[in-house]
Write an enzyme that holds these catalytic residues in place. Structure first.
Site, PDB file in Angstrom:
ATOM      1  N   ARG A 169       0.835  -1.211   0.000  1.00 30.32           N
ATOM      2  CA  ARG A 169       0.000   0.000   0.000  1.00 30.32           C
ATOM      3  C   ARG A 169       0.867   1.258   0.000  1.00 30.32           C
ATOM      4  NH1 ARG A 169      -2.479  -3.887  -0.753  1.00 30.32           N
ATOM      5  NH2 ARG A 169      -4.491  -4.533   0.116  1.00 30.32           N
ATOM      6  N   SER A 251     -11.388  -1.213   2.884  1.00 29.16           N
ATOM      7  CA  SER A 251     -10.658  -1.374   4.152  1.00 29.16           C
ATOM      8  C   SER A 251     -10.223  -0.004   4.657  1.00 29.16           C
ATOM      9  CB  SER A 251      -9.440  -2.281   3.952  1.00 29.16           C
ATOM     10  OG  SER A 251      -9.854  -3.580   3.594  1.00 29.16           O
ATOM     11  N   GLU A 353      -6.405   4.013   5.668  1.00 23.61           N
ATOM     12  CA  GLU A 353      -6.044   3.810   4.256  1.00 23.61           C
ATOM     13  C   GLU A 353      -6.585   4.901   3.357  1.00 23.61           C
ATOM     14  OE1 GLU A 353      -6.429   0.227   0.997  1.00 23.61           O
ATOM     15  OE2 GLU A 353      -6.076  -0.258   3.090  1.00 23.61           O
TER      16      GLU A 353
END
Length: 357
Positions: A169, A251, A353
């Site tokens: 990520r 998420s 995120e």
């Protein structure tokens, strides 16, 4: 006023998957790559605030709207380029092309390499920023390069995948580099001529179980895509206007990466996985499950603060959802509460995120 300026400006709640956010001061939506570069260059040359918005799947927009111009990236198109190697397919994709449309296009043509990334919302231009990954695949494995308008030089540059410092990520965009991705180039494998072709080896246990095969087995691209979509639907991760569990940003927290020595002090039943890219010097790192940490800090699926219209998904602990009429403030309040609980119980600071404006 630019010829790409939108006069009837929608609220950001209409342009984001969390369905929160007020009306921005202005919104422009270039439909060609040339217009996109021109608009972004002009905005970067001004001192007024502005915001880049793609598919809106990774954004918590402010309730008061945005006090400036929103550049809505809607440029679309998938171009097949000449391939340098037999058995490969090279694609150049406009930044505003919905990512799942790209995956569906690849699967339909028998091109393997991104089938496990089915069902991920948002636009293609956002995919390299987080090195999007799921079910054993990461976009970095297929990424060749990006075209990006550099914020400093205001010139379009080609950056090879190796220059993006892709990680879990992670990319250079998470560490200070400013630019607007205008196109993405991928290389896929020509597995066949249609969706019946076998894809890459199944590399994720949950997906293998769903398919009824062993890890490393190859299955038709269509089967892999449908299995991934089914798994994502079971977690509320495929957009459905009738299901409030899908009004989310996916998420909400990343899985934390910590030193192995720290992880040893956590309960033994907590999942942990090895990290591929270890530092040259320093402690050995492992990745933990954010969902497990949340659940074991006493926050169950469906949890909501009293009176709040924001709640943890009833299907997936990592997703924070808008149950109908929630505000951005309620989403952030819930996220902050979860962070505090996990920090108090485990000494770990969960990192959001999505981008919280």
């Amino acid at each position: 006023m630019s010829d790409t300026t939108v006069t009837a400006i929608p609220a950001l709640s209409e342009l984001t998957t969390l369905r929160v956010g007020g009306v921005p001061q202005a919104l422009i939506a270039p439909t060609t790559e040339v217009e996109l570069v021109k608009a972004a260059s002009e905005l970067w040359s001004q001192d007024e605030p502005w915001l880049i918005l793609g598919g809106g799947s990774n954004t918590v927009a402010p309730d008061d709207g945005f006090p400036g111009t929103v550049l809505h990236v809607v440029t679309r198109g998938i171009e097949t380029l000449p391939s340098e190697h037999e058995g490969e397919v090279r694609l150049r994709i406009q930044a505003g092309e919905p990512w799942d449309d790209v995956v569906a296009h690849a699967v339909a043509h028998g091109w393997a390499g991104i089938e496990a990334l089915s069902g991920i919302p948002g636009s293609t231009g956002a995919v390299p920023v987080q090195n999007v990954g799921a079910y054993g695949q990461e976009v970095g494995s297929a990424l060749v390069a990006i075209d990006v308008l550099d914020a400093e030089s205001l010139e379009v540059r080609r950056l090879e995948a190796s220059e993006l410092k892709l990680g879990y990520r992670d990319s250079i965009f998470k560490h200070g580099y400013q630019g607007l991705i205008t196109a993405v180039e991928l290389t896929l494998t020509q597995a066949g001529t249609d969706a019946s072709a076998s894809g890459a080896p199944v590399a994720y246990a949950q997906l293998a179980t769903a398919l009824g095969v062993e890890l490393g087995a190859r299955v038709p691209l269509s089967a892999a895509r449908e299995a991934v979509l089914a798994l994502r639907r079971s977690k509320g991760m495929v957009l459905d206007s009738a299901d409030p569990d899908t009004a989310s940003a996916g998420s909400f927290f990343t899985n934390p990466i910590v030193p192995e020595s720290f992880a040893r002090d956590l309960p033994g039943d907590g999942p942990r996985w090895p990290v591929a890219d270890q530092p040259d010097d320093g402690p050995v790192l492992v990745k933990l499950s954010a969902a497990w940490l949340i659940e074991h800090s006493g926050i169950a699926r469906g949890f909501a603060l009293p009176g709040s219209r924001a709640a943890v998904s009833s299907k997936h602990t990592l997703a924070l959802t808008n149950r109908g009429g929630a505000t951005a403030a309620e989403i952030v309040q819930l996220a902050t509460f979860i962070q505090a609980r996990v920090s108090n119980d485990f000494g770990i600071n969960l990192q959001p995120e999505p981008v919280i404006l």
